[in-house]
Scaffold this active site. Structure first.
Site, PDB file in Angstrom:
ATOM      1  N   ASP A 178      41.763  28.125  38.644  1.00 34.98           N
ATOM      2  CA  ASP A 178      42.921  28.805  38.082  1.00 34.98           C
ATOM      3  C   ASP A 178      44.234  28.240  38.610  1.00 34.98           C
ATOM      4  O   ASP A 178      45.239  28.213  37.897  1.00 34.98           O
ATOM      5  CB  ASP A 178      42.845  30.299  38.382  1.00 34.98           C
ATOM      6  CG  ASP A 178      41.874  31.012  37.443  1.00 34.98           C
ATOM      7  OD1 ASP A 178      41.045  30.328  36.823  1.00 34.98           O
ATOM      8  OD2 ASP A 178      41.962  32.241  37.331  1.00 34.98           O
ATOM      9  N   GLU A 187      46.808  33.766  33.094  1.00 37.58           N
ATOM     10  CA  GLU A 187      47.184  34.311  34.404  1.00 37.58           C
ATOM     11  C   GLU A 187      48.547  33.729  34.782  1.00 37.58           C
ATOM     12  O   GLU A 187      48.773  32.533  34.625  1.00 37.58           O
ATOM     13  CB  GLU A 187      46.123  33.898  35.422  1.00 37.58           C
ATOM     14  CG  GLU A 187      46.129  34.686  36.696  1.00 37.58           C
ATOM     15  CD  GLU A 187      44.905  34.333  37.543  1.00 37.58           C
ATOM     16  OE1 GLU A 187      43.937  35.092  37.521  1.00 37.58           O
ATOM     17  OE2 GLU A 187      44.926  33.291  38.203  1.00 37.58           O
ATOM     18  N   SER A 192      47.658  36.654  38.630  1.00 39.55           N
ATOM     19  CA  SER A 192      46.753  36.154  39.656  1.00 39.55           C
ATOM     20  C   SER A 192      46.553  37.199  40.736  1.00 39.55           C
ATOM     21  O   SER A 192      47.440  38.021  41.012  1.00 39.55           O
ATOM     22  CB  SER A 192      47.342  34.875  40.261  1.00 39.55           C
ATOM     23  OG  SER A 192      46.690  34.539  41.461  1.00 39.55           O
ATOM     24  N   CYS A 220      40.429  30.199  47.600  1.00 41.60           N
ATOM     25  CA  CYS A 220      41.734  30.353  48.248  1.00 41.60           C
ATOM     26  C   CYS A 220      41.772  31.594  49.137  1.00 41.60           C
ATOM     27  O   CYS A 220      41.216  32.631  48.796  1.00 41.60           O
ATOM     28  CB  CYS A 220      42.840  30.381  47.205  1.00 41.60           C
ATOM     29  SG  CYS A 220      43.012  28.804  46.338  1.00 41.60           S
ATOM     30  N   CYS A 242      34.702  30.625  42.623  1.00 39.49           N
ATOM     31  CA  CYS A 242      36.046  30.957  42.163  1.00 39.49           C
ATOM     32  C   CYS A 242      36.036  31.875  40.955  1.00 39.49           C
ATOM     33  O   CYS A 242      35.019  32.114  40.333  1.00 39.49           O
ATOM     34  CB  CYS A 242      36.839  29.679  41.917  1.00 39.49           C
ATOM     35  SG  CYS A 242      37.170  28.793  43.471  1.00 39.49           S
ATOM     36  N   ASP A 243      37.217  32.295  40.628  1.00 41.90           N
ATOM     37  CA  ASP A 243      37.571  33.432  39.787  1.00 41.90           C
ATOM     38  C   ASP A 243      36.571  33.867  38.720  1.00 41.90           C
ATOM     39  O   ASP A 243      35.883  34.855  38.858  1.00 41.90           O
ATOM     40  CB  ASP A 243      38.921  33.148  39.130  1.00 41.90           C
ATOM     41  CG  ASP A 243      40.026  33.013  40.166  1.00 41.90           C
ATOM     42  OD1 ASP A 243      39.754  32.470  41.249  1.00 41.90           O
ATOM     43  OD2 ASP A 243      41.155  33.440  39.907  1.00 41.90           O
ATOM     44  N   LYS A 244      36.483  33.146  37.595  1.00 41.19           N
ATOM     45  CA  LYS A 244      35.693  33.627  36.460  1.00 41.19           C
ATOM     46  C   LYS A 244      34.213  33.347  36.619  1.00 41.19           C
ATOM     47  O   LYS A 244      33.386  33.889  35.876  1.00 41.19           O
ATOM     48  CB  LYS A 244      36.178  32.985  35.155  1.00 41.19           C
ATOM     49  CG  LYS A 244      37.659  33.131  34.910  1.00 41.19           C
ATOM     50  CD  LYS A 244      38.137  34.548  35.111  1.00 41.19           C
ATOM     51  CE  LYS A 244      39.614  34.614  35.410  1.00 41.19           C
ATOM     52  NZ  LYS A 244      40.031  33.986  36.640  1.00 41.19           N
TER      53      LYS A 244
END
Length: 553
Positions: A78, A443, A469, A192, A119-121
């Site tokens: 992202d 985002e 985010s 992160c 990570c995110d998704k």
């Protein structure tokens, strides 16, 4: 075993021949066939090391009597996709990940799944696939990045780089200072380092019972992460043997636990998209009102970046997610008899998990606030709801009346912010960035970070039908539903409108009467789609509202 359908009998000779062509022996074929879903790639820093995790998971599976079969999943960073058209693909990739895992596991008759996201998704995409397939499964994340001290004694993270850009544009930082932050902010592999979306979801995997303790907090570069992965691979074979499936684990009570921990940790607002989407696949009805009901009675115990100074390594050192959950049992807020992937209950998992640093994890009796870190708002701008990370909003901005500056895309808003057009008392409204209108619900860390970097986070609010985010701080209110592309009232706002924000009371309104809104609707025209071909065009036709988790129906 499910895999008997491709292994047993003379009729399966062709299938066995192909499996042997892949190098499998008769002994390996007699064992359960376990999919190891590895989202490693060479682009995403949270994923570059996942081959190490996959090898460790596979070793654990072999040690416990299974045959690991690795296959890939995509992963989008992202941070790299931020601030341009590439971000349209981020949320949309969640469904691709889920669908591709379903296709691989179902086509090849696998007996179980080890899911390796970071990570995110990728985390929710894999959990959605686990719930849909309902094969014995376990989540083994790659772990968070470390945060290291800068020369002033503060601790840097990715968010610092975005805010540095705002500082440079405002003239408060030199290019040399920005470069210095750039070189130090992301010092290791891993997700992160703040309580951003990736770490939020990896922690919630523990809370919901689909990952063992430490999944969300053991740093990526620690050898403990490799040992954790081996143990998880071995534990998966216990789940296969006992036929413990994701829908046995991801029950309504498990989602209640996840929302409760979400509020206590101050997780990313993106969890308000992902938890309903996972619940949808698990056959559990979960709406935004459930989040507010839980938030109203759940104390906010942690303020990790961007809400505070601490990072994931601090939460790990302080006792991790299990310590937070154990602290919440003092308020009787955790359902302790839920089944988990450890083959023990939640209560058994968290028993004895002590808080080792009450500066990082506040006592339940003296929290940062008596309500959770996320709030759902409603009003004439967002009849179906909007979401804000309350724990990252300065107290001065919790209640505010401001003046709308309206933009029909993130790009227009960023140009205006960097151009110095946004002043104290403004409310930046960014619309046509929802799941359908974006498409993909971009985002928006760039505009929020620019405002923070310019020192305006105590004076300027942001509203959008897109999303923010997990690294965002300030009065950034997203997920406004219905979205502009569906004719939601955010499409009717005009520059100069008075916006009334009351986060403590859960309201977001424009100072407009219903008659005034109806009159504007008479002249509103549906905007042409931003994307007319490819995957995103198909996505836009099928995607539901953010209030429903932006799932494809």
């Amino acid at each position: 075993m499910i895999s008997d359908a491709i292994k047993n009998g003379v009729e399966k000779t062709p299938h066995r021949a192909l499996l042997k062509a892949a190098g499998l022996t008769d002994a390996e074929l007699r064992r359960p066939l376990i999919g190891v879903v590895n989202s490693k790639n060479d682009i995403v820093p949270g994923h570059i090391h996942l081959d190490t995790i996959a090898r460790a998971v596979s070793a654990g599976i072999r040690m416990a009597g299974g045959t690991p079969l690795e296959f890939p999943a995509i992963a989008i960073c992202d941070g790299i996709a931020m601030g341009h058209a590439g971000m349209r693909y981020s949320l949309a990739s969640r469904e691709l990940i889920c669908d591709s895992i379903e296709a691989m596991a179902a086509a090849h008759m696998l007996d179980g799944l080890a899911l390796i996201p970071n990570c995110d998704k990728v985390v929710p995409g894999m959990l959605m696939a686990a719930a849909r397939l309902n094969l014995p499964s376990i989540v083994v994340s790659g772990g968070p990045m470390l945060s290291v001290a800068d020369r002033d004694g503060g601790f840097l993270d990715l968010n610092a780089t975005f805010e540095a850009v705002g500082g440079f544009k405002a003239g408060t930082m030199t290019e040399e200072e920005v470069r210095s932050i750039e070189a130090a902010a992301c010092p290791t592999c891993g997700s992160c380092s703040g309580m951003f979306t990736a770490n939020s979801m990896n922690c919630l995997c523990e809370a919901i019972g689909m990952a063992a303790g430490g999944n969300g907090t053991i740093p990526a570069v620690y050898s403990e992460r490799t040992r954790f992965a081996k143990d998880a691979g071995a534990q998966l074979m216990t789940l296969v043997e006992k036929n413990v499936k994701p829908r046995d684990i991801m029950t309504r009570d498990a989602f209640t636990n996840a929302l409760t921990v979400d509020m206590a940790l101050g997780c990313s607002t993106n969890s308000m998209l992902h938890l309903p989407a996972i619940a949808y696949e698990a056959g559990v009805d979960l709406d935004l009102d459930a989040a507010n009901a839980i938030s109203s009675k759940t104390p906010n115990l942690c303020k990790l970046a961007p809400a505070g100074k601490h990072h994931m390594q601090d939460l790990y050192r302080a006792g991790g997610v299990y310590a937070v959950m154990n602290e919440l049992t003092k308020k009787h807020l955790i359902v302790t008899d839920c089944v988990t992937v450890t083959a023990q209950t939640v209560g058994e998992n968290i028993k004895g998990a002590a808080v080792r640093d009450y500066d990082v994890i506040r006592p339940a009796e003296t929290p940062y606030s008596n309500t959770g870190g996320i709030a759902v708002l409603r009003g004439n701008i967002c009849p179906d709801g909007a979401v804000v990370k309350r724990s990252a909003v300065h107290p001065d901005m919790l209640t505010r009346t401001c003046t709308a500056k309206v933009f029909d895309s993130e790009d227009e808003a960023i140009t205006a912010i960097y151009g110095g057009e946004i002043k104290k008392g403004d409310c930046v409204v960014i619309r046509y960035e929802g799941p359908r209108g974006g498409p993909g619900m971009r985002e928006m860390l760039s505009p929020t970070s620019a405002i923070c970097g310019m020192g305006l986070d105590r004076d300027v609010a942001l509203l959008t039908d897109g999303r923010f985010s997990g690294a965002t701080r300030g009065a950034a209110i997203g997920h406004i539903s219905p979205e502009a592309a569906d004719g939601g009232n955010i499409a009717l706002l005009q520059t100069g409108d008075v916006i009334e924000i009351d986060i403590p009371h859960g309201t977001l309104n424009a100072a407009l009467t219903e008659d005034a809104l109806a009159k504007r609707r008479e002249t509103w025209k549906k905007k042409e789609p931003a994307v007319r071909g490819g995957y995103l065009a198909r996505y836009a036709k099928l995607v539901s509202s953010a209030a429903q988790g932006a799932v494809l129906k």
